[in-house]
Write an enzyme that holds these catalytic residues in place. Structure first.
Site, mmCIF file in Angstrom:
data_model
loop_
_atom_site.group_PDB
_atom_site.id
_atom_site.type_symbol
_atom_site.label_atom_id
_atom_site.label_comp_id
_atom_site.label_asym_id
_atom_site.label_seq_id
_atom_site.Cartn_x
_atom_site.Cartn_y
_atom_site.Cartn_z
ATOM 1 N N PHE A 137 0.853 -1.192 0.000
ATOM 2 C CA PHE A 137 0.000 0.000 0.000
ATOM 3 C C PHE A 137 0.883 1.234 0.000
ATOM 4 O O PHE A 137 1.776 1.367 0.845
ATOM 5 C CB PHE A 137 -0.942 0.040 1.212
ATOM 6 C CG PHE A 137 -1.851 1.235 1.171
ATOM 7 C CD1 PHE A 137 -2.965 1.252 0.344
ATOM 8 C CD2 PHE A 137 -1.574 2.367 1.924
ATOM 9 C CE1 PHE A 137 -3.788 2.373 0.271
ATOM 10 C CE2 PHE A 137 -2.397 3.488 1.859
ATOM 11 C CZ PHE A 137 -3.512 3.490 1.038
ATOM 12 N N ASP A 222 9.202 2.352 1.537
ATOM 13 C CA ASP A 222 8.055 3.095 2.046
ATOM 14 C C ASP A 222 8.007 2.864 3.556
ATOM 15 O O ASP A 222 7.603 1.803 4.022
ATOM 16 C CB ASP A 222 6.772 2.605 1.366
ATOM 17 C CG ASP A 222 5.533 3.356 1.849
ATOM 18 O OD1 ASP A 222 5.589 3.960 2.939
ATOM 19 O OD2 ASP A 222 4.508 3.325 1.140
ATOM 20 N N LYS A 251 2.888 9.377 8.496
ATOM 21 C CA LYS A 251 2.156 8.914 9.685
ATOM 22 C C LYS A 251 2.697 9.372 11.039
ATOM 23 O O LYS A 251 2.339 10.433 11.512
ATOM 24 C CB LYS A 251 1.984 7.391 9.625
ATOM 25 C CG LYS A 251 1.018 6.986 8.506
ATOM 26 C CD LYS A 251 0.399 5.621 8.693
ATOM 27 C CE LYS A 251 -0.835 5.442 7.818
ATOM 28 N NZ LYS A 251 -0.611 4.752 6.566
HETATM 29 C C1 LIG Z 1 -0.881 5.090 5.159
HETATM 30 C C2 LIG Z 1 0.171 4.706 4.196
HETATM 31 C C3 LIG Z 1 0.424 5.481 3.054
HETATM 32 C C4 LIG Z 1 -0.423 6.684 2.690
HETATM 33 O O1 LIG Z 1 -0.288 7.696 3.613
HETATM 34 P P1 LIG Z 1 -1.350 8.916 3.612
HETATM 35 O O2 LIG Z 1 -0.816 9.856 4.629
HETATM 36 O O3 LIG Z 1 -2.680 8.322 3.989
HETATM 37 O O4 LIG Z 1 -1.378 9.473 2.256
HETATM 38 C C5 LIG Z 1 1.472 5.109 2.243
HETATM 39 N N1 LIG Z 1 2.236 4.034 2.520
HETATM 40 C C6 LIG Z 1 2.018 3.267 3.603
HETATM 41 C C7 LIG Z 1 2.909 2.096 3.866
HETATM 42 C C8 LIG Z 1 0.969 3.569 4.472
HETATM 43 O O5 LIG Z 1 0.737 2.781 5.521
#
Ligand SMILES: *Cc1c(COP(=O)(O)O)cnc(C)c1O
Length: 395
Positions: A137, A222, A251
Protein backbone atom coordinates in the site's frame (compact mmCIF):
# COMPACT_ATOMS: atom_id res chain seq x y z
CA UNK A 1 -36.45 12.38 21.55
CA UNK A 2 -33.05 13.97 22.09
CA UNK A 3 -30.06 12.75 20.15
CA UNK A 4 -26.78 11.72 21.76
CA UNK A 5 -23.76 13.82 20.86
CA UNK A 6 -22.51 11.02 18.61
CA UNK A 7 -25.86 10.88 16.81
CA UNK A 8 -25.75 14.64 16.30
CA UNK A 9 -22.28 14.42 14.77
CA UNK A 10 -23.25 11.44 12.65
CA UNK A 11 -26.24 13.31 11.27
CA UNK A 12 -23.99 16.15 10.12
CA UNK A 13 -21.62 13.66 8.51
CA UNK A 14 -24.48 11.93 6.72
CA UNK A 15 -25.58 15.23 5.29
CA UNK A 16 -22.30 17.03 4.58
CA UNK A 17 -19.27 14.70 4.57
CA UNK A 18 -18.55 12.48 1.56
CA UNK A 19 -19.02 8.87 2.57
CA UNK A 20 -15.48 7.63 1.87
CA UNK A 21 -15.30 6.18 5.38
CA UNK A 22 -17.77 4.48 7.70
CA UNK A 23 -16.87 5.62 11.22
CA UNK A 24 -18.60 4.08 14.20
CA UNK A 25 -18.06 6.55 16.99
CA UNK A 26 -17.01 10.11 17.69
CA UNK A 27 -13.80 10.61 19.65
CA UNK A 28 -13.39 13.86 21.51
CA UNK A 29 -10.31 13.57 23.74
CA UNK A 30 -7.04 11.66 24.01
CA UNK A 31 -4.28 11.23 26.55
CA UNK A 32 -1.42 8.75 26.28
CA UNK A 33 -2.84 5.38 25.20
CA UNK A 34 -6.42 6.37 25.98
CA UNK A 35 -9.21 8.15 24.10
CA UNK A 36 -12.75 9.10 25.06
CA UNK A 37 -15.87 9.14 22.92
CA UNK A 38 -18.52 11.84 22.90
CA UNK A 39 -20.49 10.03 25.60
CA UNK A 40 -17.48 9.87 27.92
CA UNK A 41 -16.65 6.19 27.40
CA UNK A 42 -12.94 5.39 27.68
CA UNK A 43 -10.99 3.24 25.22
CA UNK A 44 -7.47 1.91 24.97
CA UNK A 45 -6.20 3.09 21.60
CA UNK A 46 -4.20 0.23 20.08
CA UNK A 47 -4.27 1.64 16.56
CA UNK A 48 -2.99 5.21 17.13
CA UNK A 49 -4.91 6.84 14.30
CA UNK A 50 -3.21 4.23 12.15
CA UNK A 51 0.37 4.50 13.40
CA UNK A 52 0.27 8.27 13.88
CA UNK A 53 0.19 9.01 17.62
CA UNK A 54 3.28 6.89 18.28
CA UNK A 55 4.26 8.80 21.44
CA UNK A 56 0.69 8.71 22.74
CA UNK A 57 -2.13 11.22 22.45
CA UNK A 58 -1.35 14.83 23.30
CA UNK A 59 2.17 14.26 24.61
CA UNK A 60 2.84 17.45 26.65
CA UNK A 61 6.19 18.08 24.97
CA UNK A 62 4.70 17.85 21.47
CA UNK A 63 1.69 19.97 22.44
CA UNK A 64 3.97 22.65 23.86
CA UNK A 65 6.27 22.69 20.81
CA UNK A 66 3.30 23.08 18.47
CA UNK A 67 1.66 25.71 20.68
CA UNK A 68 4.84 27.78 20.83
CA UNK A 69 5.62 27.55 17.13
CA UNK A 70 2.02 28.30 16.14
CA UNK A 71 2.09 31.46 18.24
CA UNK A 72 5.50 32.54 16.91
CA UNK A 73 5.47 31.83 13.18
CA UNK A 74 2.96 29.44 11.64
CA UNK A 75 3.75 29.61 7.92
CA UNK A 76 6.22 31.25 5.54
CA UNK A 77 6.30 28.99 2.41
CA UNK A 78 9.53 27.53 1.09
CA UNK A 79 10.59 30.83 -0.45
CA UNK A 80 12.25 31.50 2.91
CA UNK A 81 14.34 29.45 5.30
CA UNK A 82 12.71 28.32 8.53
CA UNK A 83 14.75 26.91 11.37
CA UNK A 84 12.50 23.99 12.41
CA UNK A 85 12.76 22.56 8.86
CA UNK A 86 16.55 22.83 8.89
CA UNK A 87 16.78 21.15 12.28
CA UNK A 88 14.35 18.39 11.38
CA UNK A 89 16.27 17.59 8.19
CA UNK A 90 19.47 17.39 10.24
CA UNK A 91 17.78 15.05 12.69
CA UNK A 92 16.40 12.81 9.96
CA UNK A 93 19.85 12.55 8.39
CA UNK A 94 21.12 11.39 11.77
CA UNK A 95 18.67 8.50 12.14
CA UNK A 96 18.70 7.44 8.51
CA UNK A 97 20.96 7.70 5.49
CA UNK A 98 22.89 10.84 6.31
CA UNK A 99 21.66 12.69 3.22
CA UNK A 100 19.00 15.32 2.60
CA UNK A 101 15.22 15.49 2.98
CA UNK A 102 12.26 16.99 1.13
CA UNK A 103 9.10 17.77 3.11
CA UNK A 104 5.44 17.41 2.19
CA UNK A 105 2.20 16.70 4.04
CA UNK A 106 1.22 13.04 3.84
CA UNK A 107 2.32 9.52 3.06
CA UNK A 108 0.94 9.54 -0.45
CA UNK A 109 2.73 12.80 -1.19
CA UNK A 110 5.99 11.45 0.22
CA UNK A 111 5.65 8.44 -2.08
CA UNK A 112 4.81 10.68 -5.04
CA UNK A 113 8.04 12.54 -4.31
CA UNK A 114 9.89 9.22 -4.03
CA UNK A 115 8.56 8.09 -7.41
CA UNK A 116 9.34 11.45 -9.01
CA UNK A 117 12.87 11.37 -7.58
CA UNK A 118 13.49 7.91 -9.05
CA UNK A 119 12.06 8.95 -12.42
CA UNK A 120 14.07 12.16 -12.58
CA UNK A 121 17.22 10.26 -11.67
CA UNK A 122 16.54 7.57 -14.28
CA UNK A 123 15.39 9.98 -16.94
CA UNK A 124 18.72 10.51 -18.78
CA UNK A 125 18.94 6.75 -19.36
CA UNK A 126 15.25 6.31 -20.20
CA UNK A 127 14.53 4.53 -16.91
CA UNK A 128 11.16 5.24 -15.33
CA UNK A 129 9.52 1.99 -14.31
CA UNK A 130 9.08 1.23 -10.63
CA UNK A 131 8.71 -2.35 -9.47
CA UNK A 132 6.32 -2.58 -6.52
CA UNK A 133 5.01 -5.50 -4.48
CA UNK A 134 1.64 -7.22 -4.54
CA UNK A 135 -0.44 -6.51 -1.41
CA UNK A 136 1.58 -3.34 -0.82
CA UNK A 137 0.00 0.00 0.00
CA UNK A 138 1.49 3.33 -1.05
CA UNK A 139 -1.39 5.81 -1.00
CA UNK A 140 -4.49 7.06 -2.77
CA UNK A 141 -3.27 9.65 -5.26
CA UNK A 142 -3.39 8.36 -8.84
CA UNK A 143 0.33 7.55 -9.02
CA UNK A 144 0.55 6.01 -5.55
CA UNK A 145 -2.67 4.04 -6.14
CA UNK A 146 -1.02 2.74 -9.32
CA UNK A 147 2.08 1.88 -7.28
CA UNK A 148 -0.10 0.02 -4.78
CA UNK A 149 -0.17 -3.68 -5.64
CA UNK A 150 -3.87 -4.17 -4.90
CA UNK A 151 -6.40 -3.88 -7.71
CA UNK A 152 -9.25 -3.02 -5.30
CA UNK A 153 -7.56 0.37 -4.75
CA UNK A 154 -7.50 1.01 -8.51
CA UNK A 155 -10.87 -0.26 -9.75
CA UNK A 156 -13.02 2.47 -11.26
CA UNK A 157 -10.23 4.99 -11.68
CA UNK A 158 -8.77 3.60 -14.90
CA UNK A 159 -6.72 4.36 -16.87
CA UNK A 160 -4.08 4.21 -14.13
CA UNK A 161 -0.79 6.07 -14.65
CA UNK A 162 1.72 3.76 -16.32
CA UNK A 163 5.21 2.79 -15.37
CA UNK A 164 4.56 0.32 -12.55
CA UNK A 165 5.31 -3.39 -12.58
CA UNK A 166 4.27 -5.73 -9.81
CA UNK A 167 6.22 -8.53 -8.16
CA UNK A 168 5.40 -11.03 -5.41
CA UNK A 169 6.46 -9.84 -1.96
CA UNK A 170 9.04 -12.18 -0.40
CA UNK A 171 9.80 -13.79 -3.78
CA UNK A 172 13.16 -12.63 -5.08
CA UNK A 173 12.84 -14.39 -8.46
CA UNK A 174 9.64 -12.50 -9.10
CA UNK A 175 11.35 -9.15 -8.42
CA UNK A 176 14.24 -10.10 -10.69
CA UNK A 177 11.81 -11.05 -13.44
CA UNK A 178 10.00 -7.69 -13.14
CA UNK A 179 13.18 -5.65 -13.65
CA UNK A 180 13.69 -4.44 -17.22
CA UNK A 181 16.20 -2.05 -18.85
CA UNK A 182 13.60 0.66 -18.15
CA UNK A 183 13.45 0.06 -14.39
CA UNK A 184 14.45 3.02 -12.22
CA UNK A 185 13.80 1.46 -8.83
CA UNK A 186 12.15 -1.14 -6.62
CA UNK A 187 9.70 0.10 -3.98
CA UNK A 188 9.13 -1.97 -0.88
CA UNK A 189 7.70 -1.83 2.68
CA UNK A 190 9.98 -3.53 5.23
CA UNK A 191 6.76 -4.61 6.95
CA UNK A 192 3.63 -4.44 4.82
CA UNK A 193 0.97 -2.67 6.88
CA UNK A 194 -2.33 -2.50 5.00
CA UNK A 195 -1.39 -5.74 3.29
CA UNK A 196 -1.84 -7.58 6.61
CA UNK A 197 1.28 -6.94 8.76
CA UNK A 198 3.63 -9.02 6.66
CA UNK A 199 7.34 -8.54 7.48
CA UNK A 200 9.84 -8.86 4.65
CA UNK A 201 11.86 -12.02 4.81
CA UNK A 202 15.49 -11.05 5.63
CA UNK A 203 16.91 -13.10 2.75
CA UNK A 204 14.40 -11.51 0.41
CA UNK A 205 14.95 -7.86 1.32
CA UNK A 206 18.74 -8.24 1.38
CA UNK A 207 18.46 -9.97 -1.99
CA UNK A 208 16.44 -7.04 -3.35
CA UNK A 209 19.14 -4.65 -2.10
CA UNK A 210 21.75 -6.65 -3.93
CA UNK A 211 19.61 -6.92 -7.05
CA UNK A 212 19.18 -3.12 -7.10
CA UNK A 213 22.91 -2.52 -6.67
CA UNK A 214 23.78 -5.02 -9.37
CA UNK A 215 21.30 -3.48 -11.82
CA UNK A 216 22.24 0.06 -10.81
CA UNK A 217 18.70 0.97 -9.89
CA UNK A 218 17.31 2.55 -6.74
CA UNK A 219 16.03 0.66 -3.71
CA UNK A 220 13.11 2.72 -2.38
CA UNK A 221 11.51 2.01 0.98
CA UNK A 222 8.05 3.09 2.05
CA UNK A 223 8.50 3.78 5.78
CA UNK A 224 5.20 5.62 6.13
CA UNK A 225 3.73 3.03 8.50
CA UNK A 226 6.68 0.92 9.70
CA UNK A 227 8.95 3.93 10.34
CA UNK A 228 9.20 6.25 13.36
CA UNK A 229 10.02 3.58 15.91
CA UNK A 230 7.06 1.36 15.13
CA UNK A 231 9.17 -1.80 14.78
CA UNK A 232 11.57 -0.97 17.63
CA UNK A 233 14.03 0.75 15.27
CA UNK A 234 13.72 4.24 13.86
CA UNK A 235 13.11 2.73 10.43
CA UNK A 236 11.74 -0.65 9.43
CA UNK A 237 14.62 -1.45 7.07
CA UNK A 238 17.08 -1.10 9.97
CA UNK A 239 15.83 -4.46 11.27
CA UNK A 240 17.57 -6.01 8.26
CA UNK A 241 20.89 -4.16 8.26
CA UNK A 242 20.30 -2.80 4.79
CA UNK A 243 20.19 0.74 3.44
CA UNK A 244 17.83 1.86 0.71
CA UNK A 245 18.80 4.74 -1.57
CA UNK A 246 15.77 6.73 -0.56
CA UNK A 247 12.69 6.32 1.62
CA UNK A 248 9.42 8.02 2.50
CA UNK A 249 7.96 8.81 5.92
CA UNK A 250 4.73 10.33 7.22
CA UNK A 251 2.16 8.91 9.68
CA UNK A 252 3.99 8.91 13.05
CA UNK A 253 6.44 11.64 12.08
CA UNK A 254 4.38 14.57 13.38
CA UNK A 255 2.23 12.95 16.09
CA UNK A 256 -0.91 13.97 14.21
CA UNK A 257 0.28 17.26 12.77
CA UNK A 258 0.33 16.44 9.03
CA UNK A 259 3.84 16.00 7.66
CA UNK A 260 5.54 13.73 5.15
CA UNK A 261 9.21 13.43 4.29
CA UNK A 262 11.34 12.02 1.53
CA UNK A 263 14.87 11.17 2.65
CA UNK A 264 17.72 10.22 0.35
CA UNK A 265 21.27 8.98 0.75
CA UNK A 266 23.97 11.53 -0.18
CA UNK A 267 24.27 10.12 -3.72
CA UNK A 268 20.61 10.93 -4.43
CA UNK A 269 20.27 14.07 -2.32
CA UNK A 270 20.72 16.58 -5.14
CA UNK A 271 18.60 14.97 -7.85
CA UNK A 272 15.82 17.51 -7.27
CA UNK A 273 17.05 20.95 -8.31
CA UNK A 274 15.11 24.23 -7.96
CA UNK A 275 11.82 24.07 -9.84
CA UNK A 276 11.64 20.28 -9.98
CA UNK A 277 9.35 19.63 -7.03
CA UNK A 278 7.50 21.74 -4.48
CA UNK A 279 4.82 21.94 -1.83
CA UNK A 280 3.23 25.06 -0.33
CA UNK A 281 2.73 23.63 3.14
CA UNK A 282 5.61 21.12 3.04
CA UNK A 283 8.16 21.62 5.78
CA UNK A 284 6.14 24.36 7.45
CA UNK A 285 7.49 25.48 10.82
CA UNK A 286 4.63 24.06 12.92
CA UNK A 287 4.70 20.63 11.28
CA UNK A 288 8.47 20.49 11.61
CA UNK A 289 8.36 21.63 15.25
CA UNK A 290 5.88 18.86 15.93
CA UNK A 291 8.10 16.25 14.25
CA UNK A 292 11.22 17.51 16.03
CA UNK A 293 9.48 17.31 19.41
CA UNK A 294 8.16 13.84 18.59
CA UNK A 295 11.66 12.61 17.72
CA UNK A 296 13.07 14.15 20.89
CA UNK A 297 10.44 12.37 22.97
CA UNK A 298 11.35 9.05 21.32
CA UNK A 299 15.02 9.65 22.18
CA UNK A 300 14.57 11.05 25.68
CA UNK A 301 12.13 8.36 26.76
CA UNK A 302 14.05 5.51 25.13
CA UNK A 303 10.98 4.53 23.14
CA UNK A 304 12.77 2.46 20.50
CA UNK A 305 13.93 -0.04 23.11
CA UNK A 306 10.60 0.20 24.90
CA UNK A 307 8.70 -0.57 21.70
CA UNK A 308 10.94 -3.56 21.04
CA UNK A 309 10.46 -4.90 24.58
CA UNK A 310 6.72 -4.24 24.83
CA UNK A 311 6.26 -5.64 21.34
CA UNK A 312 8.13 -8.82 22.16
CA UNK A 313 6.05 -9.35 25.29
CA UNK A 314 2.75 -8.60 23.56
CA UNK A 315 3.64 -10.90 20.69
CA UNK A 316 4.62 -13.74 23.00
CA UNK A 317 1.38 -13.48 25.00
CA UNK A 318 -0.65 -13.33 21.80
CA UNK A 319 1.14 -16.39 20.45
CA UNK A 320 0.25 -18.33 23.61
CA UNK A 321 -3.33 -17.21 23.18
CA UNK A 322 -3.33 -18.13 19.51
CA UNK A 323 -2.24 -21.68 20.31
CA UNK A 324 -5.49 -22.20 22.21
CA UNK A 325 -7.82 -21.10 19.41
CA UNK A 326 -8.45 -23.09 16.24
CA UNK A 327 -9.59 -19.99 14.35
CA UNK A 328 -6.38 -18.07 15.13
CA UNK A 329 -3.70 -19.04 12.63
CA UNK A 330 -0.83 -17.08 14.14
CA UNK A 331 0.69 -13.75 15.07
CA UNK A 332 2.89 -11.70 12.73
CA UNK A 333 4.96 -8.57 12.97
CA UNK A 334 7.87 -6.77 14.56
CA UNK A 335 8.00 -4.41 17.53
CA UNK A 336 4.63 -2.79 18.11
CA UNK A 337 3.40 -3.51 14.60
CA UNK A 338 1.52 -6.75 15.11
CA UNK A 339 -1.21 -8.73 13.40
CA UNK A 340 -3.36 -11.58 14.71
CA UNK A 341 -4.09 -13.75 11.70
CA UNK A 342 -7.50 -15.44 11.68
CA UNK A 343 -9.09 -18.00 9.40
CA UNK A 344 -12.20 -15.82 9.10
CA UNK A 345 -13.17 -12.13 8.79
CA UNK A 346 -11.58 -10.04 11.53
CA UNK A 347 -14.21 -7.29 11.64
CA UNK A 348 -16.68 -8.95 14.05
CA UNK A 349 -13.75 -9.43 16.45
CA UNK A 350 -12.48 -5.86 16.25
CA UNK A 351 -16.08 -4.67 16.68
CA UNK A 352 -16.44 -6.68 19.91
CA UNK A 353 -13.09 -5.41 21.15
CA UNK A 354 -14.26 -1.85 20.61
CA UNK A 355 -17.43 -2.55 22.58
CA UNK A 356 -15.24 -3.76 25.43
CA UNK A 357 -13.01 -0.68 25.29
CA UNK A 358 -10.12 -1.63 23.00
CA UNK A 359 -9.57 0.00 19.62
CA UNK A 360 -7.94 -2.27 17.02
CA UNK A 361 -8.46 -2.55 13.27
CA UNK A 362 -9.30 -5.30 10.82
CA UNK A 363 -6.95 -5.32 7.86
CA UNK A 364 -6.51 -7.51 4.80
CA UNK A 365 -9.90 -9.04 5.68
CA UNK A 366 -8.70 -11.62 8.21
CA UNK A 367 -6.04 -9.85 10.26
CA UNK A 368 -6.54 -7.94 13.53
CA UNK A 369 -4.00 -5.13 13.43
CA UNK A 370 -2.40 -3.81 16.63
CA UNK A 371 -0.39 -0.57 16.61
CA UNK A 372 -0.28 0.68 20.22
CA UNK A 373 1.76 3.74 21.18
CA UNK A 374 5.49 3.09 21.63
CA UNK A 375 5.18 4.18 25.28
CA UNK A 376 2.22 1.90 26.05
CA UNK A 377 2.29 0.82 29.71
CA UNK A 378 2.61 -2.79 30.83
CA UNK A 379 -0.73 -2.65 32.59
CA UNK A 380 -2.37 -1.28 29.43
CA UNK A 381 -0.97 -4.23 27.50
CA UNK A 382 -2.39 -6.55 30.20
CA UNK A 383 -5.80 -4.91 29.92
CA UNK A 384 -5.72 -5.18 26.13
CA UNK A 385 -4.72 -8.85 26.33
CA UNK A 386 -7.65 -9.53 28.64
CA UNK A 387 -10.09 -7.93 26.19
CA UNK A 388 -8.55 -9.75 23.22
CA UNK A 389 -8.79 -13.04 25.12
CA UNK A 390 -12.45 -12.44 25.92
CA UNK A 391 -13.28 -11.53 22.37
CA UNK A 392 -11.45 -14.44 20.76
CA UNK A 393 -13.23 -16.83 23.12
CA UNK A 394 -16.70 -15.43 22.60
CA UNK A 395 -16.70 -16.59 19.01
C1 LIG B 1 -0.88 5.09 5.16
C2 LIG B 1 0.17 4.71 4.20
C3 LIG B 1 0.42 5.48 3.05
C4 LIG B 1 -0.42 6.68 2.69
O1 LIG B 1 -0.29 7.70 3.61
P1 LIG B 1 -1.35 8.92 3.61
O2 LIG B 1 -0.82 9.86 4.63
O3 LIG B 1 -2.68 8.32 3.99
O4 LIG B 1 -1.38 9.47 2.26
C5 LIG B 1 1.47 5.11 2.24
N1 LIG B 1 2.24 4.03 2.52
C6 LIG B 1 2.02 3.27 3.60
C7 LIG B 1 2.91 2.10 3.87
C8 LIG B 1 0.97 3.57 4.47
O5 LIG B 1 0.74 2.78 5.52
Amino acid sequence: MTMTKTEEIRKLYDEYVMPTYAPGMALVKGEGSRVWDAEGNEYLDFICGIAVTNVGHCHPKVVEAVRQQLATLSHVSNLYYNEPQAKLAEKLAGIGLGGKSFFCNSGAEANEALIKLARLWGNPEGKYEIVTMKSSFHGRTLATAAATGQTKIQVGFEPMPEGFRYAEFNDLDSVEAAITPKTAGVLIEAVQGEGGIIPADPVFIRGVRELCSRNQIMLLCDEVQCGMGRTGKWLGFQNYDISPDSYSMAKGLGSGYPIGALCASPSFSDVFQPGKHASTFGGGPVACASALATMEVIEEEGLLDKAALSGARLKKELECMAAGHDHVLGVRGTGLMLGIVLDRPAKPFTQRMMEQGLITLATAEKVIRLLPPLNVLDREIDKALEIIRNCLEEN
